[in-house]
Design a protein around this motif. Structure first.
Motif, PDB file in Angstrom:
ATOM      1  N   GLU A 438      35.022 -17.675  30.569  1.00 65.54           N
ATOM      2  CA  GLU A 438      36.468 -17.682  30.783  1.00 65.54           C
ATOM      3  C   GLU A 438      37.156 -16.634  29.916  1.00 65.54           C
ATOM      4  OE1 GLU A 438      34.554 -20.185  30.437  1.00 65.54           O
ATOM      5  OE2 GLU A 438      34.787 -21.273  32.333  1.00 65.54           O
ATOM      6  N   LEU A 439      36.598 -16.344  28.735  1.00 66.72           N
ATOM      7  CA  LEU A 439      37.187 -15.321  27.886  1.00 66.72           C
ATOM      8  C   LEU A 439      37.087 -13.955  28.556  1.00 66.72           C
ATOM      9  CD1 LEU A 439      37.100 -15.007  24.111  1.00 66.72           C
ATOM     10  CD2 LEU A 439      36.293 -13.052  25.405  1.00 66.72           C
ATOM     11  N   GLN A 440      35.952 -13.690  29.205  1.00 62.59           N
ATOM     12  CA  GLN A 440      35.776 -12.404  29.879  1.00 62.59           C
ATOM     13  C   GLN A 440      36.766 -12.247  31.032  1.00 62.59           C
ATOM     14  OE1 GLN A 440      33.622  -9.883  29.016  1.00 62.59           O
ATOM     15  NE2 GLN A 440      34.789  -8.755  30.533  1.00 62.59           N
ATOM     16  N   SER A 441      36.934 -13.284  31.834  1.00 63.25           N
ATOM     17  CA  SER A 441      37.848 -13.194  32.974  1.00 63.25           C
ATOM     18  C   SER A 441      39.306 -13.125  32.508  1.00 63.25           C
ATOM     19  CB  SER A 441      37.633 -14.385  33.902  1.00 63.25           C
ATOM     20  OG  SER A 441      37.857 -15.612  33.212  1.00 63.25           O
ATOM     21  N   HIS A 485      36.344 -24.566  17.079  1.00 59.36           N
ATOM     22  CA  HIS A 485      36.415 -23.235  17.672  1.00 59.36           C
ATOM     23  C   HIS A 485      35.096 -22.854  18.330  1.00 59.36           C
ATOM     24  CE1 HIS A 485      35.141 -22.857  13.434  1.00 59.36           C
ATOM     25  NE2 HIS A 485      34.366 -21.853  13.860  1.00 59.36           N
ATOM     26  N   GLY A 486      34.346 -23.868  18.804  1.00 59.81           N
ATOM     27  CA  GLY A 486      33.132 -23.594  19.554  1.00 59.81           C
ATOM     28  C   GLY A 486      33.447 -23.017  20.919  1.00 59.81           C
ATOM     29  N   ALA A 487      32.404 -22.593  21.631  1.00 62.44           N
ATOM     30  CA  ALA A 487      32.600 -21.975  22.938  1.00 62.44           C
ATOM     31  C   ALA A 487      33.300 -22.918  23.899  1.00 62.44           C
ATOM     32  CB  ALA A 487      31.247 -21.541  23.503  1.00 62.44           C
ATOM     33  N   ASP A 488      33.013 -24.233  23.818  1.00 59.36           N
ATOM     34  CA  ASP A 488      33.677 -25.174  24.718  1.00 59.36           C
ATOM     35  C   ASP A 488      35.163 -25.282  24.401  1.00 59.36           C
ATOM     36  OD1 ASP A 488      33.094 -26.307  22.246  1.00 59.36           O
ATOM     37  OD2 ASP A 488      33.047 -28.348  23.066  1.00 59.36           O
ATOM     38  N   ARG A 489      35.522 -25.234  23.099  1.00 62.71           N
ATOM     39  CA  ARG A 489      36.939 -25.320  22.736  1.00 62.71           C
ATOM     40  C   ARG A 489      37.687 -24.048  23.143  1.00 62.71           C
ATOM     41  NH1 ARG A 489      41.409 -25.853  22.758  1.00 62.71           N
ATOM     42  NH2 ARG A 489      42.860 -26.684  21.180  1.00 62.71           N
ATOM     43  N   THR A 491      36.883 -22.193  25.721  1.00 61.79           N
ATOM     44  CA  THR A 491      37.020 -22.330  27.173  1.00 61.79           C
ATOM     45  C   THR A 491      38.183 -23.251  27.525  1.00 61.79           C
ATOM     46  OG1 THR A 491      34.651 -21.941  27.480  1.00 61.79           O
ATOM     47  CG2 THR A 491      35.824 -23.071  29.263  1.00 61.79           C
ATOM     48  N   GLU A 492      38.296 -24.362  26.791  1.00 59.37           N
ATOM     49  CA  GLU A 492      39.405 -25.288  27.028  1.00 59.37           C
ATOM     50  C   GLU A 492      40.745 -24.624  26.751  1.00 59.37           C
ATOM     51  OE1 GLU A 492      41.112 -29.213  24.759  1.00 59.37           O
ATOM     52  OE2 GLU A 492      38.945 -29.081  25.051  1.00 59.37           O
ATOM     53  N   LEU A 493      40.819 -23.828  25.691  1.00 66.98           N
ATOM     54  CA  LEU A 493      42.064 -23.143  25.361  1.00 66.98           C
ATOM     55  C   LEU A 493      42.507 -22.225  26.495  1.00 66.98           C
ATOM     56  CD1 LEU A 493      44.161 -22.300  23.062  1.00 66.98           C
ATOM     57  CD2 LEU A 493      42.585 -20.396  22.632  1.00 66.98           C
ATOM     58  N   LEU A 494      41.555 -21.495  27.069  1.00 67.37           N
ATOM     59  CA  LEU A 494      41.884 -20.484  28.066  1.00 67.37           C
ATOM     60  C   LEU A 494      42.076 -21.044  29.464  1.00 67.37           C
ATOM     61  CD1 LEU A 494      39.420 -17.681  26.877  1.00 67.37           C
ATOM     62  CD2 LEU A 494      41.868 -17.828  26.432  1.00 67.37           C
ATOM     63  N   VAL A 508      39.884 -16.915  16.599  1.00 65.46           N
ATOM     64  CA  VAL A 508      38.531 -16.753  17.146  1.00 65.46           C
ATOM     65  C   VAL A 508      38.590 -16.083  18.507  1.00 65.46           C
ATOM     66  CG1 VAL A 508      36.498 -17.990  17.956  1.00 65.46           C
ATOM     67  CG2 VAL A 508      37.596 -18.660  15.803  1.00 65.46           C
ATOM     68  N   THR A 509      39.505 -16.527  19.363  1.00 72.06           N
ATOM     69  CA  THR A 509      39.619 -15.937  20.701  1.00 72.06           C
ATOM     70  C   THR A 509      39.948 -14.451  20.613  1.00 72.06           C
ATOM     71  OG1 THR A 509      40.379 -18.052  21.597  1.00 72.06           O
ATOM     72  CG2 THR A 509      40.847 -16.078  22.897  1.00 72.06           C
ATOM     73  N   ALA A 510      40.921 -14.096  19.767  1.00 74.94           N
ATOM     74  CA  ALA A 510      41.307 -12.687  19.634  1.00 74.94           C
ATOM     75  C   ALA A 510      40.159 -11.847  19.085  1.00 74.94           C
ATOM     76  CB  ALA A 510      42.527 -12.569  18.723  1.00 74.94           C
ATOM     77  N   ALA A 511      39.410 -12.395  18.116  1.00 73.31           N
ATOM     78  CA  ALA A 511      38.283 -11.641  17.551  1.00 73.31           C
ATOM     79  C   ALA A 511      37.209 -11.396  18.600  1.00 73.31           C
ATOM     80  CB  ALA A 511      37.703 -12.378  16.352  1.00 73.31           C
ATOM     81  N   LEU A 512      36.909 -12.405  19.428  1.00 72.09           N
ATOM     82  CA  LEU A 512      35.900 -12.222  20.477  1.00 72.09           C
ATOM     83  C   LEU A 512      36.383 -11.230  21.528  1.00 72.09           C
ATOM     84  CD1 LEU A 512      34.668 -15.902  20.966  1.00 72.09           C
ATOM     85  CD2 LEU A 512      33.551 -14.056  19.705  1.00 72.09           C
TER      86      LEU A 512
END
Length: 770
Positions: A438-441, A485-489, A491-494, A508-512
């Motif tokens: 979801e971060l990529q999209s 701030h795991g990958a599931d969290r 994904t939930e944020l986005l 974390v999201t901005a850094a990734l």
């Protein structure tokens, strides 16, 4: 006489020994970088050389010299190696200094390689260099003055040089001028020792035979040939070494002792500070004073720790899967040179209140830290620092009342709009183990139609600020917001509408996202002073905790805060039915078939790097050429000494054949034949005449050549040029006969033999012709 030598020769050897030791000891300068080190090695070299000279003059046995070394070590060690524990203006040792000197004899070595450099004169860390320089100075000077093989005196300086490199920094290597200077000095010294031994042997032979064994010109020619041969070998080795380094550069980082020694502080033994982010907002902690700080930088931020490793569950300090530089912590006893860091000078004075943990809050890149108060010395000895991330830690947790002063260089803070023209930097940070789909999209949606890495990063941050809402999910009036701030969290944020989280998730999201765009990025957790805080000391409460990110541009690391503005959170939209949401999720992927594939953010530094299919023919050809190149380099290095010997003999033959007079050419022809015979294994009797030497070789032609040479020297009639040419033709024929007597292998050995270059049995013309 001093030892085995006259005063003048002994003084020259002592000078060479002192100069070689001074160059070798300077390899420790990157480790210490202090005037105390310079004082130590100058005085120590003088003391060690004095011990050796006295031992040579009075012919003391080794047990007396060894005892004197121990006396000097114990008597001057504190003043020179632990100057901070000396009294009476640094002239007398203290009892504690004496104890530290004795303990440091074995314990300071490991301490030196588990601490950040430079160390200055911190505690007893000068002791290893003091021991090496003292022993090397005594051994070097003693060997030069008293040994029958004074050439061995060059070994201790080389050992000191290697020790300085091995115990030094893992980043900065020894200066090339220092290494070449030392070896050039040792080369000149060894040439001088060889010529001195040769001169003594020639003098002895002249006294025994009464003949002029060697002319002044020949003596000078020998010195030139010796120096030329040594220079050729040294230059050949240097060319091969530099060429090999240029053709095949080292694939790994520089390895020294400190990189192989296990560091006493492992950040991975402690939980990530970001995992406890939400606990600061609990009712009992949000209003609790954590730190009192004065001297804050312009951005009003203070860092707890910098996190650069993401495994899909937590962002942590350092990588456990590889030897990440961000996970390497070392003690900081002295100071760090941050001259190459861009930013503003900052001096923080921090008083710990309710804050707990191993991480020492600070800002920017640390230059120097000083702990004050009753626990100052304890915390100084337990402090560890990582200069890659600017994170500090202590083995024992901070507690109320701890005070410290930190001098740092604080990087600038950029807003999203200021990032539009920046480009990614080149630093390497650990690769994220997981990137949520979801971060990529979402990143693709935010950056669609935008070009340039900096502009895309600014667009992504602007998208988070537009769509994101802030909630810690702790207060009674705050919407629910799950911590973590795991990958599931992420994904939930986005995927939630509205996008809801706090600084932990947004940083974390901005850094990734920045990593996906090619920027080296990391997450920082710390405290931010409220906007209405005035100038002067600031007391941070638990609720002032925050998280942001740092990205590296071509200008260096900069601070970026991706937290959305505080505003009312709209009601959460109902989830779409499953039968409707499924087709919507199938529209975006797959990325490979999307017409916007060319606008995908570069992922060269993060995820799947495109694999280039190698050409097997080209790979095979390169492998063969590499093997041939290395083989030629090795053969050239091995053949260099032998080629130097052959070149020296060719030069000697040319000088003899082109002598100014016919008599000198004839005598040179005889010497050329005599040298060839010596190289083939013939040993002339001591002080033998030419005729006697010719009889040893055998054959009428050799005897005739000896008589012709005697006639050219002693006859009152000068020989003609034609006679000289006839002699040289005979010499060539006689040498060919010598070659025919031996096997091919023996002929090869004769060609590279050194016997004729140091031959003493050749007779020379007498001083007065008869």
């Amino acid at each position: 006489m001093i030892g085995r030598l006259p005063w003048r020769s002994a003084a020259a050897d002592v000078g060479f020994a002192v100069a070689a030791l001074a160059l070798a000891a300077w390899s420790f300068w990157p480790v210490y970088q202090s005037t105390a080190f310079v004082t130590m090695f100058v005085v120590t070299i003088a003391l060690g050389s004095a011990i050796a000279v006295l031992g040579a003059v009075f012919r003391w046995p080794s047990i007396v010299v060894g005892g004197l070394i121990v006396v000097v070590y114990l008597g001057t060690g504190v003043q020179l190696a632990i100057p901070g524990e000396a009294t009476a203006g640094g002239l007398l040792p203290t009892p504690q200094g004496f104890v530290d000197l004795v303990q440091g004899t074995w314990s300071s070595w490991k301490q030196l390689v588990t601490i950040s450099v430079p160390v200055g004169s911190y505690q007893a860390l000068l002791v290893p260099a003091f021991i090496l320089v003292l022993l090397a100075s005594v051994i070097t000077t003693t060997t030069a003055l008293r040994s029958s093989l004074p050439e061995l005196a060059g070994i201790p300086p080389v050992v000191v040089l290697v020790a300085g490199i091995a115990l030094g920094s893992a980043i900065a290597s020894a200066p090339l001028w220092l290494v070449l200077g030392l070896f050039a000095l040792l080369l000149v010294w060894n040439i001088r020792l060889r010529l001195r031994r040769r001169t003594a042997a020639v003098r002895t032979l002249r006294e025994q035979s009464g003949l002029t064994v060697e002319t002044r010109r020949e003596r000078g020619s020998t010195a030139v040939l010796t120096a030329t041969g040594a220079a050729v070998m040294l230059a050949g080795a240097a060319v091969v070494g530099i060429g090999a380094t240029a053709l095949v550069p080292p694939a790994n980082d520089r390895q020294v002792v400190r990189t192989a020694v296990e560091q006493p502080f492992d950040p991975r033994a402690f939980p990530s500070p970001l995992s406890g982010f939400r606990s600061y907002f609990e009712p009992g902690a949000s209003s609790k004073p954590m730190l009192s700080v004065s001297g804050l930088p312009a951005d009003r931020r203070i860092r707890i720790a910098t996190l650069d490793t993401y495994d899909g569950v937590t962002y942590s300090v350092g990588s456990a899967a590889a030897t990440s530089a961000s996970g390497a912590f070392a003690r900081l006893p002295y100071r760090l040179d941050q001259a190459g860091t861009k930013g503003t000078q900052t001096q923080l004075t921090v008083t710990v209140r309710g804050y707990r943990g191993p991480w020492v809050p600070g800002t920017g890149q640390l230059e120097q830290i000083q702990f004050l108060g009753s626990r100052g010395s304890t915390l100084s000895g337990a402090y560890f620092y990582n200069d890659v991330t600017g994170t500090g830690a202590v083995m024992s947790a901070l507690r109320d009342g701890d005070v410290y002063v930190a001098d740092s260089v604080t990087p600038p803070k950029l807003s999203a709009s200021q990032l539009t023209k920046v480009e990614p930097g080149s630093d390497t940070v650990p690769r994220p183990a997981v990137i949520p789909d979801e971060l990529q999209s979402t990143l693709q949606k935010y950056t669609s139609g935008v070009s340039g890495a900096g502009a895309k990063l600014a667009a992504a941050l602007q998208g988070l600020a537009t769509d994101g809402y802030l909630s810690h999910g702790v207060g009674p009036n705050e919407p629910a917001s799950r911590s973590g701030h795991g990958a599931d969290r992420i994904t939930e944020l986005l995927t939630n509408v509205p996008m809801l989280g706090d600084q932990e998730q947004y940083a974390v999201t901005a850094a990734l996202m920045a990593r996906q765009l090619g920027f080296p990025a990391r997450v920082v957790m710390g405290f931010v002073a409220p906007a209405d805080t005035g100038a002067g000391p600031v007391t941070f409460l638990g609720a002032d905790v925050s998280a942001w990110m740092e990205v590296q541009t071509t200008s260096g690391w900069v601070t970026v805060d991706p937290t959305p503005p505080v505003r009312p959170v709209p009601p959460k939209q109902p989830e779409q039915p499953t039968e409707i949401s499924r087709p919507q999720t199938n529209v975006q992927p797959p990325i490979d078939d999307s017409p916007q594939q060319n606008e995908e953010p570069p992922q060269a530094q993060v995820d799947n790097t495109p694999q280039h299919t190698p050409d097997p023919v080209l790979e095979t050809l390169l492998a063969v050429l590499t093997a041939i190149g290395w083989t030629l380099l090795v053969l050239a290095l091995l053949a260099a000494p032998f080629l130097a010997v052959i070149a020296a003999k060719w030069r000697r033959r040319s000088l003899r054949r082109s002598a100014a007079s016919a008599a000198d050419r004839i005598v040179g022809g005889w010497r050329e034949f005599a040298d060839a015979a010596v190289d083939h294994g013939y040993d002339p009797p001591p002080a033998a005449t030419r005729v006697e030497f010719a009889s040893t070789i055998g054959g009428t032609r050799a005897a005739a050549l000896a008589k012709v040479a005697d006639r050219a020297v002693f006859s009152p009639f000068a020989p003609t040029r034609a006679e000289a040419e006839t002699v040289w033709k005979a010499v060539d024929e006689l040498r060919a006969q010598l070659d025919r007597r031996d096997t091919r292998w023996k002929r090869l050995l004769a060609a590279v033999s050194l016997r004729s270059l140091g031959y003493r049995g050749r007779t020379r013309e007498r001083t007065n012709r008869r």
